[in-house]
Every structure is written in C-alpha cells, then in structure tokens.
Write a protein that holds these residues in place. Structure first.
Motif, PDB file in Angstrom:
ATOM      1  N   ARG A 120     -29.398  11.536 -19.964  1.00 43.61           N
ATOM      2  CA  ARG A 120     -30.277  11.383 -21.134  1.00 43.61           C
ATOM      3  C   ARG A 120     -31.409  12.416 -21.097  1.00 43.61           C
ATOM      4  NH1 ARG A 120     -28.691   5.656 -20.766  1.00 43.61           N
ATOM      5  NH2 ARG A 120     -30.184   5.208 -19.127  1.00 43.61           N
ATOM      6  N   GLU A 130     -26.318  -6.681 -17.587  1.00 50.40           N
ATOM      7  CA  GLU A 130     -26.971  -6.382 -16.312  1.00 50.40           C
ATOM      8  C   GLU A 130     -28.455  -6.069 -16.532  1.00 50.40           C
ATOM      9  OE1 GLU A 130     -24.672  -3.754 -13.837  1.00 50.40           O
ATOM     10  OE2 GLU A 130     -26.481  -2.797 -13.052  1.00 50.40           O
ATOM     11  N   ARG A 133     -38.520   8.984 -14.138  1.00 48.71           N
ATOM     12  CA  ARG A 133     -37.531   8.197 -14.883  1.00 48.71           C
ATOM     13  C   ARG A 133     -36.189   8.018 -14.175  1.00 48.71           C
ATOM     14  NH1 ARG A 133     -38.701   6.804 -20.063  1.00 48.71           N
ATOM     15  NH2 ARG A 133     -36.487   6.365 -20.379  1.00 48.71           N
ATOM     16  N   GLY A 161     -24.736   4.566 -11.221  1.00 51.76           N
ATOM     17  CA  GLY A 161     -24.402   4.378 -12.637  1.00 51.76           C
ATOM     18  C   GLY A 161     -25.579   4.726 -13.502  1.00 51.76           C
ATOM     19  N   MET A 162     -26.670   3.983 -13.348  1.00 53.16           N
ATOM     20  CA  MET A 162     -27.845   4.304 -14.156  1.00 53.16           C
ATOM     21  C   MET A 162     -28.417   5.669 -13.783  1.00 53.16           C
ATOM     22  SD  MET A 162     -31.413   2.309 -15.023  1.00 53.16           S
ATOM     23  CE  MET A 162     -32.758   3.262 -15.788  1.00 53.16           C
ATOM     24  N   ASP A 187     -29.001  -3.142 -19.034  1.00 54.84           N
ATOM     25  CA  ASP A 187     -27.766  -2.359 -19.156  1.00 54.84           C
ATOM     26  C   ASP A 187     -28.020  -0.877 -18.897  1.00 54.84           C
ATOM     27  OD1 ASP A 187     -26.296  -4.625 -19.540  1.00 54.84           O
ATOM     28  OD2 ASP A 187     -26.363  -4.517 -21.726  1.00 54.84           O
ATOM     29  N   ARG A 188     -28.738  -0.629 -17.784  1.00 52.55           N
ATOM     30  CA  ARG A 188     -28.950   0.734 -17.262  1.00 52.55           C
ATOM     31  C   ARG A 188     -29.839   1.624 -18.128  1.00 52.55           C
ATOM     32  NH1 ARG A 188     -22.837   2.441 -15.427  1.00 52.55           N
ATOM     33  NH2 ARG A 188     -22.592   0.974 -13.725  1.00 52.55           N
ATOM     34  N   ARG A 189     -30.681   0.967 -18.965  1.00 50.57           N
ATOM     35  CA  ARG A 189     -31.660   1.756 -19.708  1.00 50.57           C
ATOM     36  C   ARG A 189     -33.046   1.183 -19.437  1.00 50.57           C
ATOM     37  NH1 ARG A 189     -30.466   4.894 -24.279  1.00 50.57           N
ATOM     38  NH2 ARG A 189     -28.235   5.184 -24.578  1.00 50.57           N
ATOM     39  N   HIS A 190     -34.025   2.073 -19.237  1.00 45.66           N
ATOM     40  CA  HIS A 190     -35.399   1.627 -19.039  1.00 45.66           C
ATOM     41  C   HIS A 190     -35.852   0.829 -20.247  1.00 45.66           C
ATOM     42  CE1 HIS A 190     -36.113   3.908 -15.429  1.00 45.66           C
ATOM     43  NE2 HIS A 190     -35.732   5.024 -16.004  1.00 45.66           N
ATOM     44  N   ALA A 226     -34.698  -2.439 -16.158  1.00 47.76           N
ATOM     45  CA  ALA A 226     -33.696  -1.767 -16.992  1.00 47.76           C
ATOM     46  C   ALA A 226     -32.740  -2.842 -17.505  1.00 47.76           C
ATOM     47  CB  ALA A 226     -32.927  -0.728 -16.180  1.00 47.76           C
ATOM     48  N   GLU A 251     -26.571   8.236 -15.678  1.00 47.18           N
ATOM     49  CA  GLU A 251     -26.793   8.086 -17.119  1.00 47.18           C
ATOM     50  C   GLU A 251     -28.195   8.510 -17.527  1.00 47.18           C
ATOM     51  OE1 GLU A 251     -23.783   4.240 -17.356  1.00 47.18           O
ATOM     52  OE2 GLU A 251     -25.758   4.084 -18.307  1.00 47.18           O
ATOM     53  N   GLU A 252     -29.190   8.147 -16.702  1.00 46.95           N
ATOM     54  CA  GLU A 252     -30.569   8.487 -17.041  1.00 46.95           C
ATOM     55  C   GLU A 252     -30.786   9.998 -16.925  1.00 46.95           C
ATOM     56  OE1 GLU A 252     -32.632   6.425 -18.380  1.00 46.95           O
ATOM     57  OE2 GLU A 252     -34.312   7.831 -18.484  1.00 46.95           O
ATOM     58  N   TYR A 284     -29.881   3.820  -8.076  1.00 47.21           N
ATOM     59  CA  TYR A 284     -29.214   2.815  -8.899  1.00 47.21           C
ATOM     60  C   TYR A 284     -27.925   3.472  -9.394  1.00 47.21           C
ATOM     61  CZ  TYR A 284     -28.961  -0.741 -12.744  1.00 47.21           C
ATOM     62  OH  TYR A 284     -28.599  -1.747 -13.608  1.00 47.21           O
TER      63      TYR A 284
END
Lengths: 83, 150, 150, 83
Positions: free
Chosen positions: B62, A73, B118, B54-55, A58-61, A56, B58-59, B52
């Motif tokens: 989404r 990050e 995910r 934070g993520m 910045d916290r996105r896949h 990931a 957020e995920e 994780y």
C-alpha cells in the motif's frame, strides 16, 4: 473471530492468537479491547496504558472507533518500530 | 510494478539495483536506502524483528502504491527482513528508479518514513551482556518525519 | 574522510558501499545515488562529459566538506566519471552513511544538487542519427534545487 | 597568466588554454573577459551573451568582480551540467 497479538502485547497476554466470540454489544475495536481487558489480569496489563495499543482489522490499520462487524481477524500491537 | 519482499534472508543491494534497472527504460537516477543494525557502541548483541505475516507485505504494498502515485517512478523494490539480525547486518532495503533524481530521492525517503511508522514490524533488543533490552520504543522523530508527507 | 574520485572508468556501487561501511562504526543508514545516462527515448547515442581536471576534484571535495559540516556522516564517497558515456551507463555515484536515515538522505540529496550546479563538468550530446546535439543547457530546476540549501 | 576554456567557450575560441599578459588596467575577471573579447571574433563570440560565461580563479568559482591579481590560472566556461 481470530485475534492476533504482537510484540509486548503478545508477551503480556501470553499467546500470539486466539479465537473469541465477543458479545453483540462489542461493536468497535475499542469495545473489543475493553471487553478483552475483562478476561484476566494478563489482558488488563496488555491494555493498561490508554492509547498505547494499535489495531488492525483484516490486516489494515484502523482507529479505535473502527467497526469489527464481519471482520475475520483483528490484531493488537504496540506502535511499529520497523525500517 | 513494485517488487516487495518480507524475508528472513539477507539481500544483495547490487543484484536488486540491477533488477530494478533491467526492468525499466530510460532510468536517469537510482537511489538505494539500506537500513543496517547498529551495535549502539557495543551495547547490542542483536535485534529480533517480529512481524505480522501477511499484513507486512500488504502494508508495504500500500505504501509503495502511494509512492508510485506521488512520483513518476520507473522501478521500485522494498525488502524488509525479520528474525534475528546482528550489528552490521542489513535490515531493510529500498530501491527507487526514476528519470530524474528528485523523484527517486523523495520516493525513497517517503517509503522509509512510512515503513518506520506503518509497516507491522517490532524490534526487540538482545544486549551484549546476555540480557534482554526489551522492545524498542517508537521515536517521536519518526512520527514527525511521516507527518511531513501528509 | 570523504573518498572522492574523478575518473573515466566505471564504478561498482556494491564495492563502494562495502568500502564506506568497512571504514565506519555503528552505521545505521546507507544511501546511494547513482546517476545514469538516459537515451531520451532513443534520441541519444552517448553523452561526452568534459571536466576541468584538478578543479573537479577540489570542488567536489569542498562540497563534500560542507556536507560533513552539516550532517553527522560516518562515511562519504563521491565518484564522477568523464569521457564518452552511453545510455544505461553510470555517470555519478554518491554514497552517504550515517547513524540515522535523515542525515544520509539529506546529505546525498545536497551533494547531488551541488554537484549539478558547481562541479566543473559539461555534457555534450551525441545523437543516435550521428549528429551532435550540442551542449546540454543548465536546468532552471537544478538552480532552484541548489538554492533550497542556502 | 594561464587562461583555460571549457565546453562551448573552448569550442568558440578554438583552444583549450593559452598564456596571456593582460595590461595593468585589467583587474577583475570581468575586465579580463572584456579584454579578451577585443582579441578577435572568436573571443567576441565566446563572450557574446552577457552573464553566460562563468569563471574560476585558481580553480575556485568566482563572481565577475573577483580580482585576478596574483592568479596563476583563470578559467572561463558555461554553466555546469555535471551530476
């Protein structure tokens, strides 16, 4: 750049995060993983099986070819098993 | 609109359903999915859920936003726990509310499929004999279940 | 194994979920569906649910037995109310429990589709203006939803 | 033989059940509906739209060609709207 590790990637490397400054030719997530592999046996072990580590930015896949320029990050982890 | 929480504490399904219904007009269908830790026939002492921070939030947000784009939902709640969870204890909750049942069912099923593949959570097994069973491997069926929504 | 009730009284979703889980081993997934009376934007004062006593229970039991044949369920509860039901009040509850989520989701969805078209219940509308809105017509979508399981 | 009516079939006929003794040539559910139609305007009204009335024999859904021989209870009703 902050690098975070989770689950067995974290266990193999022996830390949950670290700050690194990769050289300029390290442009993508795949480049970064390759560069990290050269830092020691524990990293080589974590990234041993091709395609088994997800990332990931910045916290996105992201996919391995995702650029890391400007990222705050980057995280590496096994396939997720939540839910 | 979606209420999303990542927490160590347990949740109360009835309270979450009431909250979803209280915040919506003309709800005709409420679906809940509760994921529960299995003992696997007594083999397992507990699951340790790493996430994780934070993520994870957020995920899930989404995925929830995508569900709200696809279905006409009137309410949506997702709670995912982390930490040590014993057999019989709750792991994850999804509540969907809609005017009609199909949207509520499909959105809940969609959310669970996406959370499985995910949401950044990883399960480690602690066995009843005191040893570690290692990290749970992803299931092929889960990837296939996610793929049917693409 | 299935717990089936046809009653005038309301039900408590949390209590029914607890009962289903208490009676089963190694449940990994619990799905609930709650059907709620809508006001249809304030148009409706109440629904009057007529049923065929005796046959209602038997027909739901047949549908539940079919669900248990098709999916590996560990617990199953169906409650269908009759009588006068006001907007916001519960009409029907389905609870399914299984080791994995897909069986629980599919069985609950199957049960609701079959209840809609096979359980002998009929809804009459009472309108907010004091008149009768007549009997609710069957929805084409409900027949189609049932057909997908054939 | 007990006949039960529900919802608008019940309302149109004006009763929820009755005991009838149909003649011998009334062999199927469809025969029974046709025979009932001849009993008065309220019955004719209830069974006016072809195919709109469903039936159960001894509490099981049946098709119009189902036999009624030996049945204790036949019910007529509109398409169901439960759930």
């Amino acid at each position: 750049m902050k690098i975070a590790y989770f689950a067995w990637v974290r266990e193999r490397i022996g830390k949950s995060e670290e700050i690194v400054t990769p050289p300029e030719h390290v442009r993508t997530v795949a480049d970064l993983a390759e560069w990290l592999k050269g830092r020691g046996e524990e990293y080589a072990h974590a990234f041993a099986e091709p395609g088994m580590v997800r990332a990931a930015v910045d916290r996105r896949h992201v996919k391995p070819d995702a650029p890391i320029a400007g990222a705050a990050e980057v995280a590496f982890f096994p396939p997720m098993t939540g839910g | 609109m979606a209420d999303i929480r990542v927490q160590a504490a347990d949740f109360d399904v009835a309270a979450e359903v009431a909250a979803v219904q209280a915040g919506a007009q003309d709800v005709g269908a409420v679906v809940t999915f509760t994921g529960v830790c299995r003992s696997d026939g007594g083999r397992l002492a507990a699951l340790e859920l790493e996430h994780y921070p934070g993520m994870a939030e957020e995920e899930i947000a989404r995925v929830a936003a995508e569900a709200e784009r696809r279905w006409p939902l009137k309410g949506l709640c997702v709670i995912h726990r982390f930490g040590l969870i014993r057999p019989g204890e709750n792991i994850v909750l999804v509540v969907t509310a809609s005017a009609h049942r199909q949207a509520a069912f499909e959105a809940a099923s969609f959310l669970m499929d996406y959370l499985k593949t995910r949401a950044p959570f990883w399960k480690k097994e602690h066995l009843a004999d005191g040893t570690s069973g290692g990290w749970v491997a992803p299931r092929q069926e889960d990837d296939e279940a996610t793929a049917r929504w693409e």
